[in-house]
Write a protein that holds these residues in place. Sequence first.
Motif, PDB file in Angstrom:
ATOM      1  N   UNK A 220      18.882  12.673-128.138  1.00  0.00           N
ATOM      2  CA  UNK A 220      19.631  13.894-127.550  1.00  0.00           C
ATOM      3  C   UNK A 220      18.716  14.617-126.914  1.00  0.00           C
ATOM      4  N   UNK A 221      18.984  15.285-125.832  1.00  0.00           N
ATOM      5  CA  UNK A 221      18.027  16.318-125.238  1.00  0.00           C
ATOM      6  C   UNK A 221      16.617  15.814-124.792  1.00  0.00           C
ATOM      7  N   UNK A 222      16.765  14.556-124.528  1.00  0.00           N
ATOM      8  CA  UNK A 222      15.599  13.800-123.929  1.00  0.00           C
ATOM      9  C   UNK A 222      14.626  13.457-124.997  1.00  0.00           C
ATOM     10  N   UNK A 223      14.812  13.360-126.230  1.00  0.00           N
ATOM     11  CA  UNK A 223      14.127  12.939-127.355  1.00  0.00           C
ATOM     12  C   UNK A 223      14.799  12.135-128.305  1.00  0.00           C
ATOM     13  N   UNK A 224      14.121  11.086-129.005  1.00  0.00           N
ATOM     14  CA  UNK A 224      14.797  10.287-130.108  1.00  0.00           C
ATOM     15  C   UNK A 224      14.159  10.679-131.395  1.00  0.00           C
ATOM     16  N   UNK A 225      14.870  10.451-132.238  1.00  0.00           N
ATOM     17  CA  UNK A 225      14.379  10.700-133.744  1.00  0.00           C
ATOM     18  C   UNK A 225      15.436  10.398-134.622  1.00  0.00           C
ATOM     19  N   UNK A 226      15.263  10.468-136.011  1.00  0.00           N
ATOM     20  CA  UNK A 226      15.979  10.338-137.012  1.00  0.00           C
ATOM     21  C   UNK A 226      16.352  11.599-137.607  1.00  0.00           C
ATOM     22  N   UNK A 227      17.580  12.166-137.940  1.00  0.00           N
ATOM     23  CA  UNK A 227      18.052  13.190-138.172  1.00  0.00           C
ATOM     24  C   UNK A 227      17.450  13.556-139.656  1.00  0.00           C
ATOM     25  N   UNK A 228      16.828  14.616-139.818  1.00  0.00           N
ATOM     26  CA  UNK A 228      16.302  15.137-141.215  1.00  0.00           C
ATOM     27  C   UNK A 228      17.221  16.085-141.876  1.00  0.00           C
ATOM     28  N   UNK A 229      17.741  16.957-141.045  1.00  0.00           N
ATOM     29  CA  UNK A 229      18.405  18.234-141.496  1.00  0.00           C
ATOM     30  C   UNK A 229      19.195  18.666-140.397  1.00  0.00           C
ATOM     31  N   UNK A 230      20.474  19.257-140.882  1.00  0.00           N
ATOM     32  CA  UNK A 230      21.352  19.917-139.841  1.00  0.00           C
ATOM     33  C   UNK A 230      21.498  21.445-140.535  1.00  0.00           C
ATOM     34  N   UNK A 231      20.939  22.339-139.930  1.00  0.00           N
ATOM     35  CA  UNK A 231      21.197  23.869-140.315  1.00  0.00           C
ATOM     36  C   UNK A 231      22.306  24.191-139.636  1.00  0.00           C
ATOM     37  N   UNK A 232      22.461  25.817-139.896  1.00  0.00           N
ATOM     38  CA  UNK A 232      23.232  26.764-139.262  1.00  0.00           C
ATOM     39  C   UNK A 232      23.104  26.625-137.766  1.00  0.00           C
ATOM     40  N   UNK A 233      21.738  26.933-137.292  1.00  0.00           N
ATOM     41  CA  UNK A 233      21.579  27.124-135.946  1.00  0.00           C
ATOM     42  C   UNK A 233      20.652  25.895-135.228  1.00  0.00           C
ATOM     43  N   UNK A 234      20.019  24.956-136.146  1.00  0.00           N
ATOM     44  CA  UNK A 234      19.360  23.939-135.311  1.00  0.00           C
ATOM     45  C   UNK A 234      19.546  22.775-136.227  1.00  0.00           C
TER      46      UNK A 234
END
Length: 271
Positions: free
Chosen positions: A129-143
């Motif tokens: 997403x947004x031009x980058x690839x990675x493993x989701x580490x954390x989903x916070x309120x703003x980021x």
Amino acid sequence: MEKAEEWINYGLELAKEFGPKLLTAILIYIIGSWVIKRIISATRKVMSKSKYEESLQKFLLNLFSWTLKVFLIILVISRLGVDVTTFAAVIAAAGLAVGLALQGSLSNFAGGVLLMIFKPYRIGDLVEAQGVLGVVKEIEIFTTKLVSPENKLLIIPNGAMANGNITNYTAEGQIRVDTVIGVDYGEDIKKTKEVLLGVLTSNPLVLKDPAPSVNVLELADSSVNFAVRPFCKPEHYWDVYFATYENCKLALDEAGIEIPYPHQVNIRKPE
């Protein structure tokens, strides 16, 4: 001397008038903070037993915690004798000004809420997403925090994540590894396919269902290119990717099948 006595008397009067209120407010804050921690801890246990998703747990607990803290602060201020209605009006006016100044942050907050509701990805998912690839580490309120294949921490605003395109490689539980192997035009196609397919089926990380496939992809300028496509679990993607190229090269060499490469021919001038 008289002024000093006046100041002392004035201080004693203030302490007599506001001291009990201040001590009560401090006591309310201490007890309230302890109660909030207990409530959050109990809520976390209930969510864990109810098998709430980890990212949703953190989001809701943070939101709940801050809401309780705001109520506690209002209670403490009211105990000090401040008019809560006036204070609420000031807070509302300040909130409007801050809201206008922090439109981006509010957009990220709204994006975080949408991500929690629709769940396009979860913690541990491999996403692009947004031009980058990675493993989701954390989903916070703003980021949202991702970890790239190079082990870099990527922090992306939730507003952009919620409004942009997201490719989730983990959602289906399997992913196809696309590799291309080229062989010389003089080699037997059927034999080459058998050798390449044998490499895939012998790898324990390659899934049997869906079955791996080997097909002629194109007739290139100097080689016959084969689409070598095994399926694997998302967490095994890079292991299968690198192993496929290495093991295909070794297997083709052992079978005597040539992979074309540029040759240098030395032409000697006639004497």
